[in-house]
Motif scaffolding. Structure first.
Motif, PDB file in Angstrom:
ATOM      1  N   ASN A  54      -2.550  17.161  15.253  1.00  0.00           N
ATOM      2  CA  ASN A  54      -2.406  18.597  14.651  1.00  0.00           C
ATOM      3  C   ASN A  54      -1.825  18.460  13.138  1.00  0.00           C
ATOM      4  N   SER A  55      -0.956  19.111  12.867  1.00  0.00           N
ATOM      5  CA  SER A  55      -0.621  19.350  11.357  1.00  0.00           C
ATOM      6  C   SER A  55       0.063  17.977  10.982  1.00  0.00           C
ATOM      7  N   LEU A  56       0.715  17.346  12.099  1.00  0.00           N
ATOM      8  CA  LEU A  56       1.487  16.208  11.724  1.00  0.00           C
ATOM      9  C   LEU A  56       0.646  15.364  11.261  1.00  0.00           C
ATOM     10  N   THR A  57      -0.477  15.048  12.014  1.00  0.00           N
ATOM     11  CA  THR A  57      -1.403  14.003  11.794  1.00  0.00           C
ATOM     12  C   THR A  57      -2.230  14.325  10.337  1.00  0.00           C
ATOM     13  N   ALA A  58      -2.538  15.521  10.261  1.00  0.00           N
ATOM     14  CA  ALA A  58      -3.328  16.251   9.077  1.00  0.00           C
ATOM     15  C   ALA A  58      -2.417  15.916   7.574  1.00  0.00           C
ATOM     16  N   GLY A  59      -1.340  15.936   7.984  1.00  0.00           N
ATOM     17  CA  GLY A  59      -0.590  15.741   6.727  1.00  0.00           C
ATOM     18  C   GLY A  59      -0.093  17.062   6.060  1.00  0.00           C
ATOM     19  N   TYR A  60       0.138  18.165   6.880  1.00  0.00           N
ATOM     20  CA  TYR A  60       0.412  19.324   6.449  1.00  0.00           C
ATOM     21  C   TYR A  60       1.410  19.484   5.278  1.00  0.00           C
ATOM     22  N   GLY A  61       1.076  20.088   4.143  1.00  0.00           N
ATOM     23  CA  GLY A  61       2.296  20.450   3.191  1.00  0.00           C
ATOM     24  C   GLY A  61       2.423  19.291   2.182  1.00  0.00           C
ATOM     25  N   LEU A  62       1.724  18.098   2.297  1.00  0.00           N
ATOM     26  CA  LEU A  62       1.713  16.838   1.414  1.00  0.00           C
ATOM     27  C   LEU A  62       0.706  17.101   0.232  1.00  0.00           C
ATOM     28  N   ASP A  63       0.947  16.535  -0.898  1.00  0.00           N
ATOM     29  CA  ASP A  63       0.084  16.878  -2.343  1.00  0.00           C
ATOM     30  C   ASP A  63      -1.185  15.954  -1.654  1.00  0.00           C
ATOM     31  N   ASP A  64      -0.858  14.885  -1.095  1.00  0.00           N
ATOM     32  CA  ASP A  64      -2.104  13.938  -0.935  1.00  0.00           C
ATOM     33  C   ASP A  64      -2.131  13.701   0.560  1.00  0.00           C
ATOM     34  N   PRO A  65      -3.140  14.016   1.286  1.00  0.00           N
ATOM     35  CA  PRO A  65      -3.275  13.842   2.588  1.00  0.00           C
ATOM     36  C   PRO A  65      -3.118  12.323   3.104  1.00  0.00           C
ATOM     37  N   SER A  66      -3.456  11.300   2.257  1.00  0.00           N
ATOM     38  CA  SER A  66      -3.290  10.050   2.614  1.00  0.00           C
ATOM     39  C   SER A  66      -1.760   9.397   2.630  1.00  0.00           C
ATOM     40  N   GLN A  67      -0.810  10.452   2.294  1.00  0.00           N
ATOM     41  CA  GLN A  67       0.481  10.112   2.339  1.00  0.00           C
ATOM     42  C   GLN A  67       0.846  10.326   3.786  1.00  0.00           C
ATOM     43  N   ALA A  68       0.131  10.937   4.617  1.00  0.00           N
ATOM     44  CA  ALA A  68       0.460  11.125   5.901  1.00  0.00           C
ATOM     45  C   ALA A  68       0.466   9.794   6.502  1.00  0.00           C
ATOM     46  N   PHE A  69       0.909   9.773   7.906  1.00  0.00           N
ATOM     47  CA  PHE A  69       1.324   8.431   8.532  1.00  0.00           C
ATOM     48  C   PHE A  69       0.059   7.819   8.870  1.00  0.00           C
TER      49      PHE A  69
END
Length: 228
Positions: A54-69
């Motif tokens: 869900n949004s945790l994987t998608a990187g919700y709220g980050l400027d750059d989605p590649s910063q998500a885990f």
């Protein structure tokens, strides 16, 4: 006159030597480039890790989605020279029911490692744990049926006790139950070290900041590194 001819002859000789050196240097550079090219693993030959969440994987709220885990896992993999590509299949707001409906489309592409991160939105909405269990199992069954050799990973989730202590306890337990039943790798709690820490979460108190995602990436990495 003789001196002039000698001078011209020397200049021609020097020019020939320089030309020869430049040619050799060019050949050497081309050889190096060739080695670099052939040493890289073609994208088509890399194995695939899918993060389905869900949004945790998608990187919700980050400027750059590649910063998500998931993106940070790809960077770790690249730094180690491992032949894997990460696919971030996170969709904000996704429930286990939505994931069960979406998984068939995703399975049209081959995968080697499947990381399932769903259920958080079920808990926040108070969806019966039995329903969450059924959907998570259905997703895993579909992946295993299509790609029996794929390695499966389940990311555990917990919810605040404001939904009721009984519900929160049952919700937490369902992940370990499913992982044990299916004999798959379990990430006990994806948000370990981040959940409840205001400085590591966005103002909504739910979604991690870029710093928070670094911790999530480590929580994931320690569980999947031996699968690579």
């Amino acid at each position: 006159m003789m001196n002039r001819f000698v001078f011209i002859a020397k200049m021609l000789l020097i020019g020939a030597i320089l030309t020869s050196c430049n040619s050799k240097n060019k050949e050497t550079a081309e050889q190096k480039d060739s080695v670099k090219t052939t040493s890289k693993t073609p994208a088509s030959a890399k194995k695939t890790i899918v993060f389905f969440g869900n949004s945790l994987t998608a990187g919700y709220g980050l400027d750059d989605p590649s910063q998500a885990f998931a993106g940070l896992i790809q960077k770790r993999i690249d730094s180690l020279g491992l032949s894997y590509k990460v696919i971030n299949a996170g969709v904000s707001g996704e429930t286990t029911s939505g994931g069960n409906s979406r998984i068939d489309w995703l399975l049209k592409q081959p995968l080697d490692i499947f990381v399932l991160e769903l259920g958080g939105n079920d808990g926040l909405r108070g969806i019966p744990v039995s329903e969450t269990r059924k959907n998570l199992q259905a997703i895993l069954d579909k992946v295993r049926a299509k790609y029996p050799d794929a390695k499966l990973v389940l990311a555990g989730m917990q919810i605040p006790p404001n939904m009721g202590q009984k519900y929160a306890s049952e919700f937490k337990a369902v992940y370990a139950e499913i992982a044990d039943k299916n004999k798959i790798t379990l990430i006990p709690f994806l948000l370990e070290g981040v959940g409840g820490e205001s400085k590591l979460n966005l103002p909504d108190g739910i979604h991690p900041t870029a710093e928070g995602h670094k911790i999530l990436a480590e929580n994931v990495w320690v569980r999947i590194k031996d699968l690579l």
